[in-house]
Design a protein around this motif. Sequence first.
Motif, short mmCIF file in Angstrom:
data_model
loop_
_atom_site.label_atom_id
_atom_site.label_comp_id
_atom_site.label_asym_id
_atom_site.label_seq_id
_atom_site.Cartn_x
_atom_site.Cartn_y
_atom_site.Cartn_z
N MET A 147 0.81 -1.20 0.00
CA MET A 147 0.00 0.00 0.00
C MET A 147 0.86 1.26 0.00
O MET A 147 0.46 2.27 -0.56
CB MET A 147 -0.92 -0.04 1.22
N ALA A 148 2.04 1.17 0.63
CA ALA A 148 2.90 2.35 0.65
C ALA A 148 3.40 2.68 -0.75
O ALA A 148 3.59 3.85 -1.08
CB ALA A 148 4.09 2.11 1.58
N GLY A 149 3.59 1.66 -1.59
CA GLY A 149 4.02 1.90 -2.96
C GLY A 149 2.97 2.62 -3.77
O GLY A 149 3.29 3.46 -4.61
N ILE A 150 1.72 2.32 -3.52
CA ILE A 150 0.63 2.98 -4.25
C ILE A 150 0.53 4.44 -3.83
O ILE A 150 0.35 5.32 -4.67
CB ILE A 150 -0.70 2.24 -4.03
N LYS A 151 0.67 4.71 -2.55
CA LYS A 151 0.62 6.09 -2.07
C LYS A 151 1.78 6.91 -2.65
O LYS A 151 1.60 8.06 -3.04
CB LYS A 151 0.67 6.13 -0.55
N ALA A 152 2.96 6.30 -2.72
CA ALA A 152 4.10 6.99 -3.30
C ALA A 152 3.88 7.26 -4.77
O ALA A 152 4.20 8.35 -5.28
CB ALA A 152 5.37 6.17 -3.08
N LEU A 153 3.32 6.29 -5.47
CA LEU A 153 3.06 6.47 -6.90
C LEU A 153 2.02 7.56 -7.15
O LEU A 153 2.18 8.37 -8.06
CB LEU A 153 2.60 5.14 -7.50
N VAL A 154 1.00 7.60 -6.33
CA VAL A 154 -0.02 8.65 -6.47
C VAL A 154 0.58 10.02 -6.14
O VAL A 154 0.30 11.01 -6.83
CB VAL A 154 -1.25 8.34 -5.57
N GLY A 155 1.41 10.09 -5.13
CA GLY A 155 2.07 11.35 -4.78
C GLY A 155 2.99 11.83 -5.89
O GLY A 155 3.01 13.02 -6.22
N LEU A 156 3.75 10.92 -6.48
CA LEU A 156 4.63 11.29 -7.59
C LEU A 156 3.81 11.72 -8.81
O LEU A 156 4.19 12.67 -9.51
CB LEU A 156 5.54 10.12 -7.95
N SER A 157 2.70 11.07 -9.05
CA SER A 157 1.83 11.46 -10.17
C SER A 157 1.28 12.87 -9.95
O SER A 157 1.22 13.68 -10.89
CB SER A 157 0.68 10.48 -10.32
N PHE A 158 0.89 13.15 -8.72
CA PHE A 158 0.35 14.47 -8.41
C PHE A 158 1.40 15.56 -8.61
O PHE A 158 1.12 16.60 -9.20
CB PHE A 158 -0.18 14.48 -6.97
N THR A 159 2.63 15.32 -8.14
CA THR A 159 3.66 16.34 -8.32
C THR A 159 4.05 16.48 -9.79
O THR A 159 4.36 17.58 -10.24
CB THR A 159 4.91 16.02 -7.47
N GLY A 160 4.00 15.39 -10.54
CA GLY A 160 4.26 15.48 -11.97
C GLY A 160 3.22 16.33 -12.68
O GLY A 160 3.55 17.12 -13.57
N VAL A 161 1.98 16.19 -12.28
CA VAL A 161 0.90 17.00 -12.87
C VAL A 161 1.09 18.47 -12.52
O VAL A 161 0.85 19.35 -13.36
CB VAL A 161 -0.48 16.48 -12.41
N ILE A 162 1.51 18.75 -11.31
CA ILE A 162 1.76 20.15 -10.93
C ILE A 162 2.87 20.74 -11.79
O ILE A 162 2.77 21.87 -12.27
CB ILE A 162 2.10 20.24 -9.42
N GLY A 163 3.95 19.98 -12.00
CA GLY A 163 5.04 20.46 -12.84
C GLY A 163 4.60 20.71 -14.28
O GLY A 163 4.96 21.72 -14.88
N LEU A 164 3.83 19.79 -14.83
CA LEU A 164 3.33 19.99 -16.19
C LEU A 164 2.34 21.15 -16.27
O LEU A 164 2.26 21.83 -17.30
CB LEU A 164 2.68 18.71 -16.71
N THR A 165 1.61 21.40 -15.19
CA THR A 165 0.71 22.55 -15.16
C THR A 165 1.50 23.86 -15.23
O THR A 165 1.11 24.78 -15.96
CB THR A 165 -0.17 22.52 -13.90
N PHE A 166 2.60 23.93 -14.48
CA PHE A 166 3.46 25.13 -14.58
C PHE A 166 3.98 25.31 -16.00
O PHE A 166 3.99 26.43 -16.53
CB PHE A 166 4.66 25.02 -13.62
#
Length: 131
Positions: free
Chosen positions: A1-20
Amino acid sequence: MAGIKALVGLSFTGVIGLTFLMLGCALERYGVYWPLFVLIFYFISPIPHFIAKRVSDDTDAASSACKELAYFFTTGIVVSAFGFPIILARVELIKWGACALVLAGNAVIFLTVLGFFVLFGRGDDFTWEQW
């Protein structure tokens, strides 16, 4: 479960970067899409690491020439990604506000890539092949 949370967190930060990055291109006062060429740097930045990981032998040495060369090429790619929007702003193809947004996006995206390799690049029992 920790791997899924990390993957979701990385996806979220990637989306923020692409939004910038997209804000630096698509806002009406900037309106130039030259900074999207930074996407090329995003895609080629992990390639030296993948090649070095595949080519280098599985010894427990702290460092090897292949890994060091991969770090060197990756550093050159990342520095080029930060320098490209600055050069575009200096020759007045983009405005400095767009350059700032692209640089912020670069920082977030490359920290996301670094976080991916820190979290999923270890040699523990969790492997990326599970997905």
